[in-house]
Every structure is written in C-alpha cells, then in structure tokens.
Design an enzyme around this catalytic site. Structure first.
Site, PDB file in Angstrom:
ATOM      1  N   ASP A 282       0.867  -1.164   0.000  1.00  0.00           N
ATOM      2  CA  ASP A 282       0.000   0.000   0.000  1.00  0.00           C
ATOM      3  C   ASP A 282       0.916   1.231   0.000  1.00  0.00           C
ATOM      4  OD1 ASP A 282      -2.102   1.779   0.067  1.00  0.00           O
ATOM      5  OD2 ASP A 282      -3.178   0.754   1.670  1.00  0.00           O
TER       6      ASP A 282
HETATM    7  C1  BGC Z   1      -5.081   3.184  -0.038  1.00  0.00           C
HETATM    8  C2  BGC Z   1      -5.125   2.165  -1.155  1.00  0.00           C
HETATM    9  C3  BGC Z   1      -4.960   2.854  -2.482  1.00  0.00           C
HETATM   10  C4  BGC Z   1      -3.652   3.631  -2.472  1.00  0.00           C
HETATM   11  C5  BGC Z   1      -3.349   4.340  -3.769  1.00  0.00           C
HETATM   12  C6  BGC Z   1      -3.888   4.098  -0.144  1.00  0.00           C
HETATM   13  O1  BGC Z   1      -4.012   5.164   0.714  1.00  0.00           O
HETATM   14  O2  BGC Z   1      -5.107   2.529   1.210  1.00  0.00           O
HETATM   15  O3  BGC Z   1      -6.327   1.455  -1.100  1.00  0.00           O
HETATM   16  O4  BGC Z   1      -5.011   1.932  -3.515  1.00  0.00           O
HETATM   17  O5  BGC Z   1      -3.695   4.594  -1.430  1.00  0.00           O
HETATM   18  O6  BGC Z   1      -4.145   5.448  -3.937  1.00  0.00           O
END
Ligand code: BGC
Length: 867
Positions: A282
């Site tokens: 993530d």
């Molecule tokens: C989220 C993810 C997301 C990523 C990219 C993160 O803050 O938890 O679900 O895909 O950002 O935007």
C-alpha cells in the site's frame, strides 16, 4: 527521518524479538519467501515471464519492482520502464468501483451494493465492465477489489469498498469480480492484506495529524483460527480465481508490519495459498528494504519512502543489496517473474493500450512528471471509456436495493396525488457531484463514500430528478421537494399535504486521510447524518405514508422510527453510483421487484456488534494494540452467539412477491479422502548472475535524470555513499532471519499445494438441493442461502456457505442444487496447521435469511477418512 535499508532491517528484526519477550502478540518468522512455480492456469504466463526476466539486467528487474515515486508519472503508481526493450512503465490505478482521478469514466455502485445483490453474475459483469474501462485508459493494474476491511466493526471507514462482513459473500463476489476484471485484460489487485479493519491508527503520521502521539501503526492481533476461518477466507477465493496482485496493508499483524510480515506474505499467502502473482505495498506502507524483500513483498508502491522525498527503500538500495549479496538474486528474479506472470496471464503482451490520461490534471496538457513539474506535454487524451455501462450500473443499483419494510404501499404507481420528496439526500451537491476531492464531504445525495476508493462522476442522477420525471410522465401528480433538513416548518407543511412522502437520509464514511464532520475515516457512531432521525420523525408525524430511503455505507440505528406505523416502507439503497436516482425509481415504481438481501446485520445498538474500533491509543506512544478478541464472531455470528435480536438480520430482504421453500435433499458424493500436501519444491530458479562490481550499476550516461525520481542505479561506486546508509557494512548474519536467503528446495505446506490452498479442500462432499417457489402474483428475485452449523462449542451457530439469485415468475419453481465442499465443513486446526473435519454432528439449513432458516437437515456422517 529516512533510515537506511540495513538499519531498518536490523530494527525490525529486533522489534520482533521485543514483541516476543514482552508478551504482546507476536508474528512468527517464516522464511524463505516461496518462489513462483507456475502451476495450472499460470503455466503459460509463468514460462513467458521466466523467459522475459532471464533477458533482463539487474537494474531492469529492479525497475519492475520499484515505483518511480509519487506523482512522477500518470498513474497513482508506476514502476520504471525498460527502454531497451520498449517495455513501458506499468500503471497502477485506483479504485475498486471505477477509475479514480480520470474523466470520461463511469462511477459504478460500491462493493457493498454488489454484496447486497448476492449475485455472482452481476459481480462478474461489473468486474468485466470496470476492467474494460481501465484497459481503455491504459491501466495495467486496477487497485481493487477490496475484501479487507471485511467489516469487523460496522463503523469501519472503508467497509463499503468491500462486499460484506461475511467471508463467503466476500469470497464468491471477489472471485467473480477478479475474473471479470482480468477477462478484460487488466490485472486485479485484491486488497488490503490483511486485518486492516479500521482507519484510526492505520498510519502513525496520519494519526499524529489527528493529535494522537503514536510512533507506529496499530497492530491487529489475531489468532490463527480467526485468521483462517474469517480474514484469510476471501483471499483464498481471490487467489483461487487467479488474482494477479495483492496489496499488503498499513496495519501491523501481530506486531509486524503488513508489508514486512513474513508470516502473512511468505507463509499464508505464498505458502499456504500458493499465490503466484505479486504483492505490492500500500502507498507508504513499506517500512524497510531488505527485510520487506525477504518477507515476500514484490513491488514497492509508489516507490518513495515518503511521498515526494526521492528516497526509496528499494530502487538503488535493492540493487546494492543484491550486488553485495545481502538479498539473493533469485528473490528479485522471483519478484520480477511474479509481476510479469500476471502481465502475461491477462494478455497484456498482446492487448495493452498506452496510458492516455493523467491522475494529476483533467486538462489536456500538463506535466509528465507532475511532482517536479517537468516535461509539459499532452497528457490527457480524454478517451471516453464508458461504453454502455450506464445500463449495467442502473441495473446493479436497482438489484442492490434492500426492501426492509413494506406495509403494502410499494410499489408506487406514479399517479399519487401529491408526492413529497424530503431531505438533502434526495438532491444534488451544490458544489457539483465531484465538488469535494475524493468525495470528501457529505453534500446532497450520497452515491459513494470518500477516499481513494472513488471515481469522478460523469454525471449523477439524483433521486429527485428521477422521481420527478416519473411523476411528470404520468401527468397527474404534484411533486414538491424540500432539501434543507433543517427547514422543519416547511417540511411539516409539505408532508402534511402529501399523499406519500419519500424521505431520503444518509450516513457516510471513508478513508482515514480525509475527515468529514470530524469522522476521521471511520464513523463516530452508527446514527444517520444531518439529523436524519429527526427528519424522518418530522415527516412521519405529518404524513401517514412515509417511505424512508437510506443511502448509507453500512448499518445505521433505526430504532427511533422503524416501527412507527406512519413509516410505511423502508429501503436501503447503499452507494449506487452515477445512476442512483434511476435505480431507486425503478424499485419504487415497480419496474424492478427488489430482490437484494442485507449484506450485514442491522443491530439495535452499536455495542451488539461486539468488535468496536479502538478509539484511543492503549500502548503509550507504541503501536496501539487492537486485540481481535471476538475471534470469528463478527456481524451475524456475534448476534447469534450472544442471543441478540437484530432489527433486520443478515441476509434479510423483502420482495413485492413471496416465496416458499420445500424439499431439502442432502446426499453424500463420493470423494477421495483429504490428502495433506507433501513433498518439496524445486530450488529457487536462478535467472541471472549479476555482477558484484558496484561500478557496473552507475547511472548510464544516456539517462536524463528527473528530479526526485526513483531509479535502480547508483550515483557512486561506493555503496555506502550511494545508499546514504551510515550503518553500511554491518554483517548480514547479525540481522537476517535464519533461512531468509535459502534458495534450496523447501517443504510444501500440508494445507497448501495449489492456488487457493490444498486442492482437496475444494472437493464436493455433499450435494444439497431445495425447491423455491414464487407463490405471489408478480415476478421476483429470491436468494436462497445455505448455512452450515459445524457443531463444535467454539463454532458459530451457523455460517453461510453458498447462495444463488433466481428470477421466478408467479407460480414458478426452481430446484436449487449446490454442493458443500470440504472447506465448507472444515475447521482450522492450529496444532495440525491444517483443515480438519471435526467429529461434531453438522447440520445444513436453507433459508431466505440468516434467521429464516426454512429447511434443515443433519449432514450424514462421512465414512472413514475425515470422520
Ligand atoms: C489506499 C489504497 C490505495 C492507495 C493508492 C492508499 O491510501 O489505502 O487502497 O489503492 O492509497 O491510492
């Protein structure tokens, strides 16, 4: 402060030891990281990937594994390209319900609505349509579907991105969604792995921003049974469906970070579930270099340690770690093979469209590298990828409306004399449907939660627009709308004139980086927003035909008004996406007979759910400890266990017709006995033999450096200087976990053996059939649900195991035949580290909800083997 990779590796290794000694939950180490082997449907893609990776230099391989940095390319995440082979950078883009940060895209219903449809077919079609849109914009990986959070706590901010707190609803629907996305040629990314169940404390920096003095992300502390029987379950289905990627999470699991947790990634995901695709972090969830590589992480997203720093745990540092022998080259080969296997598996070598949009601007022209404002050019071709998806969106929107109460007033005719439409949720956001970045406000009708799990609306049909056209098309009635929830006297006046009042209310939540009305991602409570309860009561005390429509992210408390006799009908419409008004109107006016079922329980009070969000830090400035003490007992399992009667149970939903259930039949199918997987793997394939001479990794002259961009190369042939690590040169034996670099053949896990786990878990053990009859006067949909009682003292009273959605004409019958697989009647045995069928007598039920179990039977005992 940025820590060098060696330093961090050492710190993490020692923090595990501290956890063990201090008696707090501890995640056992598991090494080495299993290498991909290309079984079954992966074989062809794996062979191509191996061939491809064998031709790459070390820097090129590392480029595939490391993002180039936040806002440095078109997508929310991009890895480096391989110019020598004309191989473009891979593009990762949110979200689970459409394309985030783009124009001319569709806003699909949220995952929770797909959950409510209980329709495997609609889940597939939505996945397919979303995949088509991602492909059309030139996206390689769609960052969805979400199955974590699963919904441990009803107030968890991101529950709505996923399908249901039931692992079997989640598992079936995630599998179909993945097949849909990947059949369109886009790699799906099942997220977030694992136990990322609340927003609060998910990242220390974010929590500090809200005034909490903590230094680490919270730890979700879970026992092995709960992990297997609840949280891992839908991930097993995702892997079995062939998912190409999985995103590890912000949270720690038993005090080891999700993206550095060898037990979670190496053992559970790549060992037991035999996952063949790649694990990406993530965004900023990576906390270490060497140790995350050895713990099973395959791709660093977005590549920089902290957005915009230009520093990376990988990139240059991973090159150094391989060149100096700390990380074996086979591990990096495996990362690259996993990434490329997913790429080939979905056919991107044949069909990939170049990226034609840009996350950081809706303008046609902008900067190629937005972070550093370099290279102004045409970045957004404004390609319309919506196709004919609006009709599917409308259909899913209507198919996900749960009819909770109906005193015979629905469906409406459209010829009612005076229709009042009341509530802000019936009308538009005065700032426009996309007026708040990432939908971070609750203005007007709610059709999506907030955060990264969003898309821009191409348009948003509000309830009032659709209802008004419906009534005007019939040419008879008055329709008057009041949107201001605080306009009490105006509302009372309109309601008292109305022959029917439609009240629209909502409750919102989202991702932790945005706070809406002091809800910092998670909801602060389970009540309706914007005075919804009072609004309903005002209307109901002035109109004896008050119909309530709720757009909520999950369960809300309805005690104050649900049994008010003037409240004649209640509908839950969830988060329906762009066609919201049309979908609800289809149901209200009877074009569509509601057939959805609630994918979660509606309790009388928040405490009844039994697994509250941890609201205050409980370990000083250390990682807050979230003990999942409730085990497998979330949602209906908790209500059943504690004998709490909900207002509306899991699986409940009415129709404009009625159904009856009869004729349950159970039959043992002949199967082979459960065979624990045995044997050993091949040795780690070695696809390269890279130089240990650091000067061979210096920046090539041909590269025009972009500022703060993450590269695989070194700016000095002195690795200590190139890494900037003051501890460079520590002996790896002092910090590497035992076995972490061992590429020799490894034992297979008994519960493993194929993607999704031991293949004999999926043997059909029983055939179950039941007859469902539409005994009303109109065509309608019914979702028969099959539950099992596993019979042990520690088991839930019942657990859902399968469901199907049927459309039946009046008088029509269907014989629903399904099977129980071995997994469906097994428990996880932590001592055996395997699934077992216990000796407890087991029962099967078929019903129309978790509390309307019309048919039941004992499961016949199995002969020999398992019993
Ligand atoms: C989220 C993810 C997301 C990523 C990219 C993160 O803050 O938890 O679900 O895909 O950002 O935007």
């Amino acid at each position: 402060m940025w820590l060098g990779w060696l330093q961090v590796g050492a710190i993490l290794a020692s923090s595990v030891a501290v956890a063990k000694e201090s008696g707090i939950a501890h995640s056992p180490p598991y090494y080495p990281s299993p290498w991909a082997s290309g079984p079954g449907e992966w074989a062809e893609a794996y062979a191509k990937a191996r061939q491809f990776v064998s031709e790459l230099t070390l820097a090129e391989k590392i480029n595939l594994t490391t993002g180039v940095g936040w806002m440095q390319e078109a997508c929310v995440g991009n890895v480096g390209s391989i110019p020598r082979l004309g191989f473009p950078s891979l593009c990762m883009q949110d979200s689970p319900l459409g394309i985030r940060f783009a124009d001319y895209v569709s806003a699909f219903p949220a995952g929770i609505n797909v959950g409510a449809t209980f329709s495997k077919q609609l889940a597939y079609l939505r996945g397919k349509a979303m995949g088509e849109e991602h492909r059309g914009k030139g996206i390689n990986v769609q960052l969805g579907p979400a199955i974590g959070p699963i919904g441990r706590s009803p107030d968890g901010g991101r529950n709505w991105e996923g399908f249901s707190p039931d692992p079997v609803v989640s598992g079936h629907l995630v599998a179909e969604t993945i097949k849909g996305i990947q059949d369109s040629g886009v790699i799906a990314c099942a997220k977030h792995f694992i136990a990322n169940e609340q927003e609060r404390f998910r990242q220390a920096g974010e929590a500090q921003g809200y005034g909490f003095n903590i230094s680490e992300s919270s730890s979700s502390n879970i026992d092995d049974v709960t992990m297997h029987e609840l949280y891992l379950w839908p991930f097993a289905d995702a892997v079995r469906a062939g998912v190409g990627s999985i995103m590890c999470s912000y949270t720690q699991i038993n005090n080891s970070y999700g993206c550095g947790n060898s037990y979670a990634m190496n053992k559970l995901l790549k060992g037991e579930l035999d996952f063949q695709g790649f694990v990406m972090s993530d965004w900023q969830a990576q906390h270490s270099g060497v140790s995350s590589a050895l713990a099973g992480l395959d791709m660093s997203m977005p590549g920089d340690t902290v957005f915009g720093t230009g520093l990376s745990f990988w990139g240059t540092n991973l090159t150094i770690a391989v060149a100096n022998g700390t990380v074996p080259e086979w591990r990096v080969d495996d990362m690259a093979v996993r990434i490329m296997s997913a790429y080939f598996k979905v056919g991107q070598d044949k069909n990939q469209v170049p990226t034609n949009f840009n996350s950081w601007t809706r303008d046609e022209y902008g900067f190629e590298h937005a972070l550093v404002q370099q290279n102004y050019r045409r970045v957004n071709e404004k390609v319309n990828v919506r196709g004919q998806h609006a009709s599917l969106i409308r259909k899913i929107g209507a198919a996900s409306v749960v009819l909770l109460k109906n005193n015979g007033v629905l469906p409406l005719k459209g010829t009612e004399k005076f229709t009042a439409v009341i509530g802000e949720d019936a009308g538009p956001n005065l700032w426009g449907p996309n007026g708040c970045p990432d939908r971070g406000c609750d203005n007007g009708t709610l059709a999506m939660g907030w955060g990264s799990g969003t898309a821009d609306f191409p348009y948003l049909i509000t309830p009032v627009e659709a209802i008004q056209s419906e009534i005007l098309s019939k040419g008879e009635g008055n329709i008057v709308a009041v949107f201001d929830n605080a306009a009490k006297s105006q509302i009372a006046s309109v309601a008292s004139q109305a022959t029917v009042s439609l009240v629209f209310v909502n409750a919102d939540s989202g991702e932790g980086y945005i706070s809406v009305d002091r809800n910092e991602g998670d909801r602060n409570n389970l009540t309706l927003w914007k005075g919804g309860d009072e609004l309903i009561q005002t209307v109901a005390s002035n109109c004896n035909n008050t119909i309530v429509v709720m757009h909520t992210v999950g369960a809300v408390l309805v005690n104050e008004w649900y049994d008010n006799p003037n409240v004649t009908a209640i509908l839950w419409a969830g988060l329906p996406g762009q066609e919201s008004g049309n979908s609800i109107t289809d149901v209200l006016y009877g074009r569509v007979n509601p057939g959805a079922k609630s994918p979660f329980t509606w309790g009388k009070k928040a405490e009844d759910y039994g697994a509250p969000i941890l609201r205050e830090p409980n370990a000083g400035t250390d990682a807050p400890q979230i003990d999942f003490k409730e085990g497998i007992f979330i949602d209906y399992r908790a209500f059943d266990k504690n004998n709490n009667t909900p207002v509306y149970e899991f699986g409940f939903g009415l129709s404009y017709t009625t159904f009856s259930y009869s004729d349950l039949k159970v039959e043992i199918l002949h199967t082979r006995p459960y065979t624990p997987t045995e044997g050993i793997t091949e040795p780690a394939p070695s696809l390269g033999n890279s130089s240990h001479d650091f000067s061979s990794y210096l920046f090539p002259n041909s590269v025009e450096k972009v500022r703060l961009y993450i590269y695989p190369w070194l700016n000095s042939s002195d690795p200590a200087r190139a890494s900037g690590d003051p501890h460079y040169g520590m002996d790896p034996d002092d910090y590497l976990p035992p076995g972490a670099t061992d590429g020799s053949p490894q034992p297979l896990l008994p519960a493993g053996g194929a993607p999704g786990g031991n293949p004999s878990l999926y043997d059909d053990i029983y055939r179950v059939s039941a007859t469902i009859t539409n005994d009303g006067k109109v065509t309608g949909d019914e979702v028969p649900q099959l539950y099992v009682s596993l019979g042990g003292k520690k088991d839930a009273k019942i657990v859902l195991r399968d469901f199907e959605r049927f459309t039946l004409a009046p008088g029509q019958q269907v014989v629903w035949t399904t099977t129980l697989k071995r997994r469906d009647i097994s428990n996880w045995d932590p001592a055996e580290q395997n699934w077992v069928v216990t000796k407890h007598r087991k029962k099967v039920y078929v019903g129309s909800s978790s509390r309307k179990l019309h048919l039941k039977a004992r499961l016949p005992r199995l002969r020999g083997g398992d019993d």
